[in-house]
Motif scaffolding. Structure first.
Motif, PDB file in Angstrom:
ATOM      1  N   GLU A   1      37.981  30.091  43.149  1.00  0.00           N
ATOM      2  CA  GLU A   1      36.658  29.836  42.602  1.00  0.00           C
ATOM      3  C   GLU A   1      36.392  30.717  41.381  1.00  0.00           C
ATOM      4  O   GLU A   1      35.726  30.308  40.447  1.00  0.00           O
ATOM      5  CB  GLU A   1      35.598  30.052  43.674  1.00  0.00           C
ATOM      6  N   LEU A   2      36.921  31.939  41.401  1.00  0.00           N
ATOM      7  CA  LEU A   2      36.728  32.838  40.256  1.00  0.00           C
ATOM      8  C   LEU A   2      37.399  32.297  38.990  1.00  0.00           C
ATOM      9  O   LEU A   2      36.947  32.571  37.890  1.00  0.00           O
ATOM     10  CB  LEU A   2      37.252  34.235  40.575  1.00  0.00           C
ATOM     11  N   LEU A   3      38.471  31.539  39.165  1.00  0.00           N
ATOM     12  CA  LEU A   3      39.169  30.982  38.004  1.00  0.00           C
ATOM     13  C   LEU A   3      38.340  29.930  37.280  1.00  0.00           C
ATOM     14  O   LEU A   3      38.505  29.732  36.076  1.00  0.00           O
ATOM     15  CB  LEU A   3      40.510  30.382  38.430  1.00  0.00           C
ATOM     16  N   THR A   4      37.446  29.265  37.982  1.00  0.00           N
ATOM     17  CA  THR A   4      36.664  28.193  37.366  1.00  0.00           C
ATOM     18  C   THR A   4      35.195  28.574  37.160  1.00  0.00           C
ATOM     19  O   THR A   4      34.419  27.771  36.678  1.00  0.00           O
ATOM     20  CB  THR A   4      36.737  26.919  38.227  1.00  0.00           C
ATOM     21  N   ASN A   6      31.744  30.369  35.683  1.00  0.00           N
ATOM     22  CA  ASN A   6      31.201  30.742  34.378  1.00  0.00           C
ATOM     23  C   ASN A   6      30.983  32.245  34.369  1.00  0.00           C
ATOM     24  O   ASN A   6      30.593  32.829  35.377  1.00  0.00           O
ATOM     25  CB  ASN A   6      29.866  30.036  34.121  1.00  0.00           C
ATOM     26  N   TYR A   7      31.229  32.853  33.223  1.00  0.00           N
ATOM     27  CA  TYR A   7      31.105  34.300  33.083  1.00  0.00           C
ATOM     28  C   TYR A   7      30.194  34.656  31.922  1.00  0.00           C
ATOM     29  O   TYR A   7      30.025  33.867  31.004  1.00  0.00           O
ATOM     30  CB  TYR A   7      32.487  34.929  32.823  1.00  0.00           C
ATOM     31  N   GLU A  16      33.287  41.046  31.830  1.00  0.00           N
ATOM     32  CA  GLU A  16      32.919  39.669  32.128  1.00  0.00           C
ATOM     33  C   GLU A  16      32.628  39.552  33.611  1.00  0.00           C
ATOM     34  O   GLU A  16      33.475  39.850  34.446  1.00  0.00           O
ATOM     35  CB  GLU A  16      34.029  38.722  31.698  1.00  0.00           C
ATOM     36  N   PRO A  18      30.956  37.039  36.747  1.00  0.00           N
ATOM     37  CA  PRO A  18      30.615  35.647  37.056  1.00  0.00           C
ATOM     38  C   PRO A  18      29.100  35.497  37.173  1.00  0.00           C
ATOM     39  O   PRO A  18      28.408  36.417  37.608  1.00  0.00           O
ATOM     40  CB  PRO A  18      31.315  35.391  38.386  1.00  0.00           C
TER      41      PRO A  18
END
Length: 81
Positions: A1-4, A6-7, A16, A18
């Motif tokens: 989930e962290l890969l997709t 928004n940051y 950065e 999330p």
């Protein structure tokens, strides 16, 4: 989930973080939201940044790499304020 996720970048350190993660209250993802005294947070943030900046200045006199580009990268990684 962290890969997709928004940051957004934090002030000064440019970290950065999330903006939303399933199961995590979004208000705690940004450190400033965990402080009741926002002025104290900013004061502490700038004090910490100053300590980092002073520490990074030690590296300014070192020339790392053939063209000193690594030295520049290390200095650029420090806080911006």
């Amino acid at each position: 989930e962290l890969l997709t996720a928004n940051y957004k970048k934090t002030e000064v350190f440019g970290l950065e973080i999330p903006t939303e993660i399933n199961g995590v209250p979004s208000e705690i993802l940004d450190p400033i939201n965990t402080w009741t005294d926002k002025a104290a947070y900013k004061e502490t943030l700038l004090r910490l940044a100053g300590l980092f900046k002073n520490n990074f200045e030690v590296f300014a006199s070192y020339k790392i790499g053939n063209d000193s580009s690594l030295t520049d990268e290390i200095l650029a990684a420090g806080p911006n304020f």
